[in-house]
Design an enzyme around this catalytic site. Structure first.
Site, mmCIF file in Angstrom:
data_model
loop_
_atom_site.group_PDB
_atom_site.id
_atom_site.type_symbol
_atom_site.label_atom_id
_atom_site.label_comp_id
_atom_site.label_asym_id
_atom_site.label_seq_id
_atom_site.Cartn_x
_atom_site.Cartn_y
_atom_site.Cartn_z
ATOM 1 N N SER A 125 0.868 -1.168 0.000
ATOM 2 C CA SER A 125 0.000 0.000 0.000
ATOM 3 C C SER A 125 0.907 1.219 0.000
ATOM 4 C CB SER A 125 -0.899 -0.014 1.240
ATOM 5 O OG SER A 125 -1.839 1.031 1.144
ATOM 6 N N GLU A 126 0.650 2.155 -0.904
ATOM 7 C CA GLU A 126 1.637 3.215 -1.151
ATOM 8 C C GLU A 126 1.851 4.146 0.037
ATOM 9 O OE1 GLU A 126 -1.050 2.556 -2.978
ATOM 10 O OE2 GLU A 126 -2.048 4.364 -3.719
ATOM 11 N N ASN A 127 0.931 4.099 1.007
ATOM 12 C CA ASN A 127 1.157 4.911 2.205
ATOM 13 C C ASN A 127 2.135 4.253 3.174
ATOM 14 O OD1 ASN A 127 -1.107 3.127 2.379
ATOM 15 N ND2 ASN A 127 -1.580 3.965 4.383
#
Lengths: 232, 221
Positions: B48-50
């Site tokens: 997840s890019e976060n």
């Protein structure tokens, strides 16, 4: 040892000025330095440029800064979330400017500034509206857009623990932009939940070394961001 | 008139495409459903890019929801054993650096050369790009997951984009509520159709020629 601790919120934020570029950590509701932002609101500054992933959510934090007319420009990757209704209203009324930056490019422009580099080449946005007008270089047959560093006058950071040297740890995905922004500002201000004695943090677990931190304010027991709550 | 596949049925088909050992990013919206249909025994790591590597499903109990553990779409998630947290610059080094075996992304349009449009409507002044451009440009495979046609019936699988570009020549396969279509150097290849649809039905809803192989399969739904 240099004393980086500020006993009051006012002292932590006293250097901020009108028209400053302020990097604000966080993604959605995680890792947003809500207490520092509320303190910035109370300063009543004008013309601020806010760099963050989002354009403020609900009515607190960056959304409150917007509503109170403190912000002239937002630089972010995701401005049009449903919760960003304050920004939408301000933007449509022509009261705030917007620069949309791809999220990875935003992170790397900050990192690049922190690392003292003059820019970087990324495959992101080649041939798109967000790459328009930027020089394109071909390296080994692949196209890249030249992106410039993005430096802040100030960074507002949310950490879990801090020691007297300003060394920081974070919590889970509340880390997000915080370590990258901490290194990308001329003056980095931290809101930390817990202060521990120098030497108490395991050096292997320090994510942001204190060299990137100018001052910190101890905000009390760690409260993760909570939708609709004081941290949202 | 045959029924088009539901969002969950498309997700179940996409899940079959993800191979054991892959690192995968799921885009916001319909792609996030894919996580619910991973076949038993496949070890697939979700990015997840976060800043999450090893993102797990939504916590079973309400009280285990942690606001510091959210997906990029801001939904509550968990961390699998052996998962890790990283900061944003590292997270996008994962994406751009070729570590993602696949990204499953929603789409407005796909062009025959693999160009993807998914971040901004043509009439909008601006869009919410998020990590879409970085992930589409960096992933080894981009799977577009979408309805076959827009709400007004317009084909979304087209010759060239009329919507703003997200990333050039990145889409490798398209999964819709009517079909599975491969994007190849020779053009679109119709690999599978949803139950009850013929190749002709799918072609009629598509804005570019589809090559139809002799062994055209039906999506198990």
């Amino acid at each position: 040892m240099q004393n980086k601790k500020c006993d009051t919120l006012e002292a932590a934020l006293e250097r901020l000025t009108d028209d400053a570029i302020i990097l604000v950590g966080g993604f959605g509701i995680a890792g947003v330095p809500e207490i520092l932002i509320e303190g910035v609101c109370d300063r009543g500054l004008r013309g601020l440029t806010i760099v963050a992933n989002n354009s403020g959510t609900h009515e607190t934090g960056i959304a409150r800064l917007l509503a109170e007319g403190c912000v002239g420009k937002i630089i972010c990757s995701f401005p049009w979330a449903v919760e960003s209704f304050v920004f939408k209203e301000m933007y449509e009324a022509g009261k705030v400017d917007l620069e949309v930056v791809p999220q990875g490019t935003l992170a790397e422009r900050l990192r690049t500034a922190g690392a003292g580099l003059g820019g970087f080449l990324t495959p992101t946005a080649v041939g798109t509206e967000l790459g328009a007008g930027k020089p394109v270089h071909e390296i080994d047959g692949k196209e890249y857009v030249l992106e410039r560093p993005l430096r802040g006058d100030f960074a507002l950071i949310k950490a879990r623990e801090v020691d007297g040297r300003g060394n920081l740890t974070y919590r889970m995905a509340a880390r997000n932009f915080n370590p990258v922004m901490a290194m990308a500002a001329d003056y980095t201000i931290v809101e930390a939940a817990t202060e521990v004695p120098v030497g108490a943090l395991d050096p292997e677990t320090i994510v942001t070394p204190g060299v990137f931190v100018d001052c910190y304010y101890v905000a009390g027991p760690y409260t993760p961001g909570k939708e609709g709550g004081p941290y949202s | 008139m045959s029924e088009r596949l539901s969002r969950d049925q498309i997700a179940a088909r996409v899940a079959l495409e993800l191979e054991d050992g892959w690192l995968v990013n799921l885009g916001i919206g319909m792609p996030t459903l894919t996580v619910n249909y991973i076949p038993e025994g496949r070890d697939i790591l979700f990015h997840s890019e976060n800043g999450i590597i090893g993102m797990g499903p939504k916590p079973a109990r309400e009280e285990d929801i942690d606001p510091d553990l959210m997906s990029a779409g801001k939904g509550p998630v968990t961390l699998i054993p052996g998962g890790a947290f990283i900061h944003h610059a590292d997270s996008f080094a994962v994406a751009r650096g070729g570590r993602l075996d696949a990204a499953v992304l929603g789409a407005f349009q796909v062009a025959v050369n693999g160009d993807l449009a998914n971040w901004k409507l043509p009439t909008a002044k601006s869009g919410s790009v998020g990590g879409a451009m970085d992930i589409a440009a960096g992933a080894k495979r981009v799977f577009a997951m979408m309805t076959h046609t827009a709400k007004d019936g317009e084909p979304k699988i087209v010759e060239t984009l009329s919507y703003p570009l997200t990333a050039k020549t990145c889409v490798t396969k398209i999964f819709t509520d009517m079909a599975v279509v491969a994007v190849t150097p020779e053009g679109y290849v119709l690999e599978e159709v949803a139950p009850g649809f013929s190749a002709e039905d799918v072609q009629a809803a598509t804005g570019a020629p589809l090559a139809v192989p002799d062994d055209l399969k039906t999506i198990a739904a």
